[in-house]
Design a protein around this motif. Structure first.
Motif, PDB file in Angstrom:
ATOM      1  N   GLN A  21       0.820  -1.206   0.000  1.00 30.84           N
ATOM      2  CA  GLN A  21       0.000   0.000   0.000  1.00 30.84           C
ATOM      3  C   GLN A  21       0.859   1.263   0.000  1.00 30.84           C
ATOM      4  O   GLN A  21       0.366   2.338  -0.274  1.00 30.84           O
ATOM      5  CB  GLN A  21      -0.925   0.007   1.209  1.00 30.84           C
ATOM      6  CG  GLN A  21      -1.977  -1.075   1.155  1.00 30.84           C
ATOM      7  CD  GLN A  21      -2.858  -1.070   2.399  1.00 30.84           C
ATOM      8  OE1 GLN A  21      -2.632  -0.306   3.329  1.00 30.84           O
ATOM      9  NE2 GLN A  21      -3.847  -1.934   2.411  1.00 30.84           N
ATOM     10  N   SER A  22       2.127   1.146   0.275  1.00 26.70           N
ATOM     11  CA  SER A  22       2.958   2.336   0.342  1.00 26.70           C
ATOM     12  C   SER A  22       3.341   2.838  -1.057  1.00 26.70           C
ATOM     13  O   SER A  22       3.721   3.983  -1.212  1.00 26.70           O
ATOM     14  CB  SER A  22       4.226   2.046   1.154  1.00 26.70           C
ATOM     15  OG  SER A  22       4.979   1.038   0.500  1.00 26.70           O
ATOM     16  N   GLU A  23       3.256   1.992  -2.102  1.00 25.42           N
ATOM     17  CA  GLU A  23       3.613   2.398  -3.459  1.00 25.42           C
ATOM     18  C   GLU A  23       2.346   2.508  -4.311  1.00 25.42           C
ATOM     19  O   GLU A  23       1.496   1.633  -4.278  1.00 25.42           O
ATOM     20  CB  GLU A  23       4.557   1.371  -4.088  1.00 25.42           C
ATOM     21  CG  GLU A  23       5.883   1.273  -3.363  1.00 25.42           C
ATOM     22  CD  GLU A  23       6.798   0.247  -4.011  1.00 25.42           C
ATOM     23  OE1 GLU A  23       6.592  -0.060  -5.193  1.00 25.42           O
ATOM     24  OE2 GLU A  23       7.699  -0.231  -3.324  1.00 25.42           O
ATOM     25  N   PRO A  24       2.227   3.593  -5.109  1.00 27.00           N
ATOM     26  CA  PRO A  24       1.050   3.731  -5.968  1.00 27.00           C
ATOM     27  C   PRO A  24       1.120   2.739  -7.130  1.00 27.00           C
ATOM     28  O   PRO A  24       2.201   2.319  -7.550  1.00 27.00           O
ATOM     29  CB  PRO A  24       1.123   5.164  -6.475  1.00 27.00           C
ATOM     30  CG  PRO A  24       2.564   5.493  -6.401  1.00 27.00           C
ATOM     31  CD  PRO A  24       3.109   4.730  -5.224  1.00 27.00           C
ATOM     32  N   GLU A  25      -0.029   2.408  -7.639  1.00 26.30           N
ATOM     33  CA  GLU A  25      -0.101   1.506  -8.782  1.00 26.30           C
ATOM     34  C   GLU A  25       0.312   2.261 -10.051  1.00 26.30           C
ATOM     35  O   GLU A  25      -0.144   3.369 -10.320  1.00 26.30           O
ATOM     36  CB  GLU A  25      -1.532   0.988  -8.946  1.00 26.30           C
ATOM     37  CG  GLU A  25      -1.694   0.033 -10.097  1.00 26.30           C
ATOM     38  CD  GLU A  25      -3.129  -0.450 -10.257  1.00 26.30           C
ATOM     39  OE1 GLU A  25      -3.390  -1.125 -11.237  1.00 26.30           O
ATOM     40  OE2 GLU A  25      -3.969  -0.131  -9.402  1.00 26.30           O
ATOM     41  N   VAL A  26       1.210   1.674 -10.857  1.00 25.76           N
ATOM     42  CA  VAL A  26       1.681   2.285 -12.100  1.00 25.76           C
ATOM     43  C   VAL A  26       0.784   1.809 -13.244  1.00 25.76           C
ATOM     44  O   VAL A  26       0.647   0.622 -13.464  1.00 25.76           O
ATOM     45  CB  VAL A  26       3.151   1.909 -12.389  1.00 25.76           C
ATOM     46  CG1 VAL A  26       3.599   2.484 -13.721  1.00 25.76           C
ATOM     47  CG2 VAL A  26       4.036   2.390 -11.262  1.00 25.76           C
ATOM     48  N   VAL A  27       0.188   2.766 -13.944  1.00 27.67           N
ATOM     49  CA  VAL A  27      -0.694   2.444 -15.054  1.00 27.67           C
ATOM     50  C   VAL A  27      -0.075   3.005 -16.332  1.00 27.67           C
ATOM     51  O   VAL A  27       0.343   4.148 -16.377  1.00 27.67           O
ATOM     52  CB  VAL A  27      -2.105   3.049 -14.840  1.00 27.67           C
ATOM     53  CG1 VAL A  27      -3.009   2.757 -16.021  1.00 27.67           C
ATOM     54  CG2 VAL A  27      -2.711   2.531 -13.558  1.00 27.67           C
ATOM     55  N   GLY A  28      -0.020   2.225 -17.404  1.00 29.01           N
ATOM     56  CA  GLY A  28       0.462   2.719 -18.693  1.00 29.01           C
ATOM     57  C   GLY A  28       1.906   2.394 -18.988  1.00 29.01           C
ATOM     58  O   GLY A  28       2.422   2.801 -20.016  1.00 29.01           O
ATOM     59  N   GLY A  29       2.600   1.694 -18.167  1.00 25.40           N
ATOM     60  CA  GLY A  29       3.963   1.290 -18.460  1.00 25.40           C
ATOM     61  C   GLY A  29       4.976   2.375 -18.155  1.00 25.40           C
ATOM     62  O   GLY A  29       4.655   3.420 -17.595  1.00 25.40           O
ATOM     63  N   PRO A  30       6.230   2.149 -18.548  1.00 28.98           N
ATOM     64  CA  PRO A  30       7.299   3.115 -18.232  1.00 28.98           C
ATOM     65  C   PRO A  30       7.169   4.389 -19.072  1.00 28.98           C
ATOM     66  O   PRO A  30       6.476   4.424 -20.075  1.00 28.98           O
ATOM     67  CB  PRO A  30       8.569   2.345 -18.603  1.00 28.98           C
ATOM     68  CG  PRO A  30       8.133   1.361 -19.631  1.00 28.98           C
ATOM     69  CD  PRO A  30       6.710   0.986 -19.265  1.00 28.98           C
ATOM     70  N   ALA A  31       7.854   5.421 -18.638  1.00 27.69           N
ATOM     71  CA  ALA A  31       7.838   6.700 -19.361  1.00 27.69           C
ATOM     72  C   ALA A  31       8.497   6.531 -20.727  1.00 27.69           C
ATOM     73  O   ALA A  31       9.313   5.641 -20.938  1.00 27.69           O
ATOM     74  CB  ALA A  31       8.577   7.750 -18.544  1.00 27.69           C
ATOM     75  N   ASP A  32       8.147   7.395 -21.664  1.00 31.06           N
ATOM     76  CA  ASP A  32       8.675   7.335 -23.021  1.00 31.06           C
ATOM     77  C   ASP A  32      10.156   7.725 -23.019  1.00 31.06           C
ATOM     78  O   ASP A  32      10.503   8.857 -22.685  1.00 31.06           O
ATOM     79  CB  ASP A  32       7.887   8.282 -23.921  1.00 31.06           C
ATOM     80  CG  ASP A  32       8.278   8.183 -25.386  1.00 31.06           C
ATOM     81  OD1 ASP A  32       9.155   7.353 -25.714  1.00 31.06           O
ATOM     82  OD2 ASP A  32       7.709   8.920 -26.194  1.00 31.06           O
ATOM     83  N   PRO A  33      11.060   6.809 -23.437  1.00 35.97           N
ATOM     84  CA  PRO A  33      12.494   7.146 -23.415  1.00 35.97           C
ATOM     85  C   PRO A  33      12.889   8.166 -24.488  1.00 35.97           C
ATOM     86  O   PRO A  33      13.932   8.780 -24.393  1.00 35.97           O
ATOM     87  CB  PRO A  33      13.177   5.801 -23.668  1.00 35.97           C
ATOM     88  CG  PRO A  33      12.158   4.974 -24.369  1.00 35.97           C
ATOM     89  CD  PRO A  33      10.817   5.445 -23.857  1.00 35.97           C
ATOM     90  N   LEU A  34      12.057   8.374 -25.517  1.00 37.08           N
ATOM     91  CA  LEU A  34      12.375   9.325 -26.584  1.00 37.08           C
ATOM     92  C   LEU A  34      11.651  10.658 -26.418  1.00 37.08           C
ATOM     93  O   LEU A  34      11.645  11.473 -27.343  1.00 37.08           O
ATOM     94  CB  LEU A  34      12.022   8.716 -27.945  1.00 37.08           C
ATOM     95  CG  LEU A  34      12.755   7.432 -28.322  1.00 37.08           C
ATOM     96  CD1 LEU A  34      12.227   6.892 -29.639  1.00 37.08           C
ATOM     97  CD2 LEU A  34      14.242   7.674 -28.394  1.00 37.08           C
ATOM     98  N   ASP A  36      12.251  13.475 -24.833  1.00 38.85           N
ATOM     99  CA  ASP A  36      13.051  14.691 -25.034  1.00 38.85           C
ATOM    100  C   ASP A  36      13.460  14.857 -26.493  1.00 38.85           C
ATOM    101  O   ASP A  36      13.432  15.965 -27.028  1.00 38.85           O
ATOM    102  CB  ASP A  36      14.292  14.673 -24.143  1.00 38.85           C
ATOM    103  CG  ASP A  36      13.941  14.762 -22.660  1.00 38.85           C
ATOM    104  OD1 ASP A  36      12.870  15.329 -22.353  1.00 38.85           O
ATOM    105  OD2 ASP A  36      14.723  14.259 -21.832  1.00 38.85           O
ATOM    106  N   GLN A  37      13.837  13.761 -27.156  1.00 40.81           N
ATOM    107  CA  GLN A  37      14.228  13.845 -28.566  1.00 40.81           C
ATOM    108  C   GLN A  37      13.041  14.260 -29.430  1.00 40.81           C
ATOM    109  O   GLN A  37      13.192  15.057 -30.351  1.00 40.81           O
ATOM    110  CB  GLN A  37      14.767  12.502 -29.048  1.00 40.81           C
ATOM    111  CG  GLN A  37      16.119  12.160 -28.485  1.00 40.81           C
ATOM    112  CD  GLN A  37      16.586  10.788 -28.939  1.00 40.81           C
ATOM    113  OE1 GLN A  37      15.789   9.971 -29.385  1.00 40.81           O
ATOM    114  NE2 GLN A  37      17.878  10.539 -28.806  1.00 40.81           N
ATOM    115  N   LEU A  38      11.865  13.722 -29.145  1.00 38.45           N
ATOM    116  CA  LEU A  38      10.684  14.068 -29.924  1.00 38.45           C
ATOM    117  C   LEU A  38      10.266  15.519 -29.695  1.00 38.45           C
ATOM    118  O   LEU A  38       9.808  16.182 -30.614  1.00 38.45           O
ATOM    119  CB  LEU A  38       9.530  13.122 -29.589  1.00 38.45           C
ATOM    120  CG  LEU A  38       9.723  11.672 -30.031  1.00 38.45           C
ATOM    121  CD1 LEU A  38       8.602  10.801 -29.493  1.00 38.45           C
ATOM    122  CD2 LEU A  38       9.820  11.566 -31.525  1.00 38.45           C
TER     123      LEU A  38
END
Length: 125
Positions: A21-34, A36-38
């Protein structure tokens, strides 16, 4: 027997309370690695669309098919209706469209066209 019923009801509650319960649920997967480039990428330029397609009959009674593109500096010329196009390019808008051995001067109902093996001739739409 009466003692086991409350224990059976309490067991699932203990498992649920042990969830992270101490960590929020992550929805949508990891952040987009590109990301900044985009964000810093230059704008995409779309290819020109067909502005006008014309079929011309030339002085020697032959047909040519010309697609004038929206950038006003490019045209596709075909010697047969379903033939492979030849890309013609003008130095700037209003100048003749040229490629190796080909030239189309104009884009209206009457043009002057040169194709390999033939001299320049007037053609009408």
């Amino acid at each position: 027997m009466k003692l086991y019923i409350p224990l059976l009801a309490a067991a699932p509650l203990m498992f649920l309370s042990a969830c992270g319960q101490s960590e929020p649920e992550v929805v949508g997967g990891p952040a987009d690695p590109l990301k900044d480039q985009l964000a810093n990428a230059s704008a995409v330029k779309l290819p020109p669309s067909v502005k006008n397609s014309r079929t011309y009959r030339c002085k020697d009674n032959s047909l040519i098919f010309v697609d004038f593109l929206s950038d006003d500096t490019t045209a596709n010329l075909r010697l047969e209706k379903n033939g492979a196009p030849t890309k013609l390019v003008a130095a700037e808008a209003g100048k003749p469209y040229t490629a190796e051995g080909f030239e189309v001067d104009g884009s209206g109902p009457t043009i002057n066209a040169t194709v390999p093996g033939k001299s320049a001739q007037s053609c009408k739409a």
